[in-house]
Design an enzyme around this catalytic site. Structure first.
Site, PDB file in Angstrom:
ATOM      1  N   HIS A 120       0.834  -1.205   0.000  1.00 49.31           N
ATOM      2  CA  HIS A 120       0.000   0.000   0.000  1.00 49.31           C
ATOM      3  C   HIS A 120       0.861   1.244   0.000  1.00 49.31           C
ATOM      4  CE1 HIS A 120       0.530  -0.524   4.456  1.00 49.31           C
ATOM      5  NE2 HIS A 120       0.543   0.794   4.459  1.00 49.31           N
ATOM      6  N   GLU A 129      -3.768   4.091   1.947  1.00 48.60           N
ATOM      7  CA  GLU A 129      -3.976   4.425   3.358  1.00 48.60           C
ATOM      8  C   GLU A 129      -3.965   5.939   3.479  1.00 48.60           C
ATOM      9  OE1 GLU A 129      -0.709   3.159   5.872  1.00 48.60           O
ATOM     10  OE2 GLU A 129      -1.949   3.283   7.683  1.00 48.60           O
TER      11      GLU A 129
END
Ligand code: CO
Length: 134
Positions: A79, A130
């Site tokens: 991520h 995120e």
């Protein structure tokens, strides 16, 4: 809305080998392993002048990283984390935009003791995103 790139997280099957690549081959400052059992990961932080790389290794069978490594046995980018000023405002904007927030849709405390949201990769160019309140 998004600000600085906070970190890029890379899932790795061998944490010490990955640390050696960043420390010895790439010449970066690399931390000692940090265990985060409540998040199911062991992390090594690579400090770069403008951002961080986080090497993630699973801790426990229920780790989300274990599943990722089953699909990506040699590791891979897991991520990318962008900073936001106000995580509640970010959550509301995601809802209004129709973007899927993982979990219950509300911010939770992330691996750095700061409130975070994770956004569905299919809504963000195939990348797990995120958002962290910096
Ligand atoms: Co992260």
């Amino acid at each position: 809305m998004i600000g600085k790139l906070n970190h890029v997280a890379i899932a790795v099957p061998d944490l010490e080998a990955a640390a050696a690549i960043y420390r010895d081959t790439l010449g970066a400052n690399v931390s000692e392993p940090v265990e985060l059992p409540e998040h199911g990961v062991i992390t090594i932080f690579v400090e770069l002048p403008n951002t961080k790389i986080e090497l993630l290794h699973p801790m426990g069978d229920a780790s989300p990283i274990a599943k990722f490594l089953q699909s990506n046995p040699s590791g891979g980018m897991h991520h990318i984390c962008y900073e936001v000023e106000d995580i509640e405002a970010a959550a509301t904007k995601m809802q209004e935009s129709g973007a899927r927030v993982l979990g219950n849709g509300r911010p939770k405390i992330g691996a750095h003791n700061k409130p975070v949201l994770f956004l569905h990769p299919k809504d963000f160019c195939g990348t797990l995103v995120e958002l962290e309140q910096a």
